[in-house]
Write a protein that holds these residues in place. Structure first.
Motif, mmCIF file in Angstrom:
data_model
loop_
_atom_site.group_PDB
_atom_site.id
_atom_site.type_symbol
_atom_site.label_atom_id
_atom_site.label_comp_id
_atom_site.label_asym_id
_atom_site.label_seq_id
_atom_site.Cartn_x
_atom_site.Cartn_y
_atom_site.Cartn_z
ATOM 1 N N ILE A 78 48.745 -28.023 31.022
ATOM 2 C CA ILE A 78 48.216 -29.042 30.108
ATOM 3 C C ILE A 78 48.114 -30.399 30.811
ATOM 4 N N VAL A 79 49.137 -30.749 31.589
ATOM 5 C CA VAL A 79 49.113 -32.025 32.322
ATOM 6 C C VAL A 79 47.912 -32.056 33.265
ATOM 7 N N LYS A 80 47.676 -30.947 33.964
ATOM 8 C CA LYS A 80 46.544 -30.884 34.904
ATOM 9 C C LYS A 80 45.218 -31.096 34.172
ATOM 10 N N LEU A 81 45.033 -30.387 33.057
ATOM 11 C CA LEU A 81 43.770 -30.494 32.319
ATOM 12 C C LEU A 81 43.617 -31.888 31.694
ATOM 13 N N PHE A 82 44.727 -32.441 31.228
ATOM 14 C CA PHE A 82 44.705 -33.806 30.674
ATOM 15 C C PHE A 82 44.307 -34.795 31.767
ATOM 16 N N GLU A 83 44.861 -34.605 32.962
ATOM 17 C CA GLU A 83 44.499 -35.455 34.103
ATOM 18 C C GLU A 83 42.988 -35.424 34.330
ATOM 19 N N LEU A 84 42.392 -34.254 34.136
ATOM 20 C CA LEU A 84 40.954 -34.075 34.359
ATOM 21 C C LEU A 84 40.110 -34.462 33.144
ATOM 22 N N GLU A 85 40.747 -35.111 32.154
ATOM 23 C CA GLU A 85 40.057 -35.617 30.954
ATOM 24 C C GLU A 85 39.484 -34.510 30.071
ATOM 25 N N VAL A 86 40.134 -33.351 30.076
ATOM 26 C CA VAL A 86 39.690 -32.244 29.221
ATOM 27 C C VAL A 86 40.238 -32.469 27.809
ATOM 28 N N SER A 87 39.423 -32.241 26.787
ATOM 29 C CA SER A 87 39.852 -32.475 25.406
ATOM 30 C C SER A 87 40.836 -31.400 24.945
ATOM 31 N N ALA A 88 41.589 -31.703 23.888
ATOM 32 C CA ALA A 88 42.589 -30.763 23.356
ATOM 33 C C ALA A 88 41.941 -29.428 22.988
ATOM 34 N N ARG A 89 40.739 -29.510 22.415
ATOM 35 C CA ARG A 89 40.050 -28.283 22.007
ATOM 36 C C ARG A 89 39.767 -27.384 23.222
ATOM 37 N N MET A 90 39.314 -27.996 24.311
ATOM 38 C CA MET A 90 39.027 -27.232 25.529
ATOM 39 C C MET A 90 40.314 -26.773 26.217
ATOM 40 N N ILE A 91 41.358 -27.580 26.130
ATOM 41 C CA ILE A 91 42.652 -27.170 26.701
ATOM 42 C C ILE A 91 43.133 -25.907 25.989
ATOM 43 N N ALA A 92 43.008 -25.903 24.655
ATOM 44 C CA ALA A 92 43.415 -24.735 23.875
ATOM 45 C C ALA A 92 42.635 -23.497 24.332
ATOM 46 N N LYS A 93 41.345 -23.672 24.492
ATOM 47 C CA LYS A 93 40.491 -22.560 24.909
ATOM 48 C C LYS A 93 40.870 -22.038 26.294
ATOM 49 N N GLN A 94 41.065 -22.962 27.220
ATOM 50 C CA GLN A 94 41.304 -22.556 28.615
ATOM 51 C C GLN A 94 42.693 -21.992 28.856
ATOM 52 N N THR A 95 43.666 -22.382 28.021
ATOM 53 C CA THR A 95 45.034 -21.924 28.257
ATOM 54 C C THR A 95 45.477 -20.840 27.280
ATOM 55 N N GLY A 96 44.694 -20.625 26.219
ATOM 56 C CA GLY A 96 45.080 -19.635 25.215
ATOM 57 C C GLY A 96 46.173 -20.128 24.280
ATOM 58 N N ILE A 97 46.433 -21.423 24.314
ATOM 59 C CA ILE A 97 47.425 -22.021 23.410
ATOM 60 C C ILE A 97 46.698 -22.402 22.117
ATOM 61 N N ALA A 98 47.400 -22.322 20.978
ATOM 62 C CA ALA A 98 46.774 -22.686 19.700
ATOM 63 C C ALA A 98 46.325 -24.155 19.745
ATOM 64 N N TYR A 99 45.221 -24.459 19.033
ATOM 65 C CA TYR A 99 44.688 -25.832 19.073
ATOM 66 C C TYR A 99 45.730 -26.861 18.635
ATOM 67 N N ASN A 100 46.444 -26.561 17.543
ATOM 68 C CA ASN A 100 47.432 -27.526 17.040
ATOM 69 C C ASN A 100 48.509 -27.827 18.075
ATOM 70 N N THR A 101 48.914 -26.790 18.800
ATOM 71 C CA THR A 101 49.940 -26.970 19.834
ATOM 72 C C THR A 101 49.392 -27.828 20.979
ATOM 73 N N ALA A 102 48.146 -27.549 21.379
ATOM 74 C CA ALA A 102 47.523 -28.320 22.465
ATOM 75 C C ALA A 102 47.346 -29.780 22.042
ATOM 76 N N HIS A 103 46.912 -29.963 20.788
ATOM 77 C CA HIS A 103 46.717 -31.326 20.286
ATOM 78 C C HIS A 103 48.035 -32.090 20.262
ATOM 79 N N ARG A 104 49.082 -31.402 19.829
ATOM 80 C CA ARG A 104 50.404 -32.027 19.793
ATOM 81 C C ARG A 104 50.858 -32.393 21.214
ATOM 82 N N ALA A 105 50.585 -31.505 22.165
ATOM 83 C CA ALA A 105 51.011 -31.747 23.553
ATOM 84 C C ALA A 105 50.328 -32.986 24.143
#
Ligand code: ZN
Length: 283
Positions: A78-105
Motif C-alpha cells: 500500500i505504501v508503494k502504491l500510495f507513493e506512486l499516487e494510486v487511488s484507494a480504489r485502484m490499490i484495492a483492485k491491485q492488492t485484492g484488499i477490500a476497498y474500505n480497508t484500502a481507503h482506511r489505510a
C-alpha cells in the motif's frame, strides 16, 4: 530501493515485518510506549509487560501502523502504491484488499503525514510568495476570490524551498495576515498580487512587493509563479482521486504539501517512517 529489493521485501511477511521494525526501534532497543521504561517481562505470546507501569505491548503498539489489521507485507504494498499516487480504489483492485480497508489505510497514511507536518515549526524565510486559491465545487460558476461552494486555501511558499498550505474559513485580511505572521520570519521579502487584503503586510514587519496581474504576468522578481505552480500541481493530483469530500480535503492538501516539499526525495522510506511513528496523544 530498486524493484528487486522491493519485491523480495513484500514476498514474505517476515521480511516485511523486519523492515518495518527497523523504523520502530533504534538498535532493536524496545521500551514501553507508555512510560518509556526499558525493563519488561516477555510474555508467552511474544508481547512484553512493562515492569514499571504494567502496560502490555507488542512491537507495533501505539503506532499508526497498528490502526489497521493489515499484515506488514500488505502495508508495504500500500505504501508503494500510495507513493506512486494510486487511488484507494485502484490499490484495492491491485492488492485484492477490500476497498474500505484500502481507503482506511491511505487515510491513516495521510493522518500520519498531517501529524508530521504540524511539528514542522520552523519559520519560512527568504523570498516568500503568498497567494490564495479555491478548490472543489462541481459548477464552474464565478471564478477567483469568493467563488461560491469552493474551499478557500491559503498558501505560503519560500522560493526554492518549502510550501505551507492550509484551508481557511475566508480570505479576509486578518485571516491571511494572521497566518503569515505565524509562519513567516519578520523582515522577509513577501511577494503577492494586488489583492487588497495584503496591503497591511508592511505594517506587520515584512517587505511587501505586489505584482499587478492585470498589467503584467510578472515584472522582474515580483511574481508569484512558484505558488501558481503548486496550485496546478495540487489540482492535477486531485483529479486522479475523482472528487474529494470536504471532510477529507484538508488531509489531501497536507499530502500535496508533503509531496511538494519532498519532491527531491524518495517518499517510500519517509512514508514507512511516518507509519511506524507513535500516534500523538490527542488532548
Ligand atoms: Zn511502562
Amino acid at each position: 530501493m530498486d524493484l528487486k529489493a522491493y519485491e523480495c521485501l513484500v514476498r514474505s511477511e517476515s521480511a516485511a515485518r523486519k523492515y518495518l521494525l527497523g523504523f520502530c526501534w533504534k538498535n532493536q532497543q524496545r521500551f514501553c510506549p507508555e512510560c518509556k521504561s526499558r525493563s519488561f517481562i516477555k510474555l508467552n505470546d511474544g508481547r512484553r509487560r512493562c515492569k514499571q507501569c504494567g502496560y502490555t505491548y507488542h512491537d507495533f503498539s501505539g503506532r499508526w501502523i497498528n490502526l489497521s489489521r493489515l499484515s506488514p507485507d500488505q502495508w508495504l504494498r500500500i505504501v508503494k502504491l500510495f507513493e506512486l499516487e494510486v487511488s484507494a480504489r485502484m490499490i484495492a483492485k491491485q492488492t485484492g484488499i477490500a476497498y474500505n480497508t484500502a481507503h482506511r489505510a491511505v487515510t491513516i497514511l495521510r493522518m500520519a503525514i498531517l501529524a508530521h507536518s504540524e511539528d514542522a515549526k520552523a519559520l519560512l524565510s527568504g523570498e516568500i510568495e503568498l497567494d490564495e486559491s479555491y478548490f472543489g465545487g462541481k459548477r464552474k460558476g464565478k471564478r477567483g476570490r469568493g467563488a461560491a461552494g469552493k474551499v478557500p486555501v491559503f498558501g505560503i511558499l519560500s522560493r526554492g524551498s518549502q510550501v505551507f498550505v492550509q484551508v481557511v474559513p475566508d480570505c479576509k485580511a486578518e485571516t491571511l495576515l494572521g497566518l503569515t505572521v505565524r509562519k513567516v520570519r519578520r523582515g522577509s521579502i513577501v511577494y503577492t498580487d494586488k489583492y487588497k487584503a495584503y496591503d497591511s503586510l508592511m505594517f506587520c514587519g515584512f517587505r511587501h512587493l505586489a505584482v499587478d496581474h492585470g498589467k503584467y504576468f510578472s515584472s522582474g522578481k515580483v511574481y508569484i509563479n512558484g505558488l501558481e505552480g503548486f496550485w496546478s500541481f495540487a489540482k492535477e493530483l486531485l483529479i486522479k482521486h475523482h472528487g474529494v469530500s470536504r471532510k477529507f480535503f484538508p488531509l489531501y492538501l497536507k499530502e500535496m504539501e508533503f509531496r511538494y516539499n519532498h519532491r527531491q526525495h524518495r517518499l517510500f522510506d519517509k512514508l514507512c517512517q511516518f507509519l511506524c511513528d507513535f500516534v500523538p496523544d490527542v488532548e
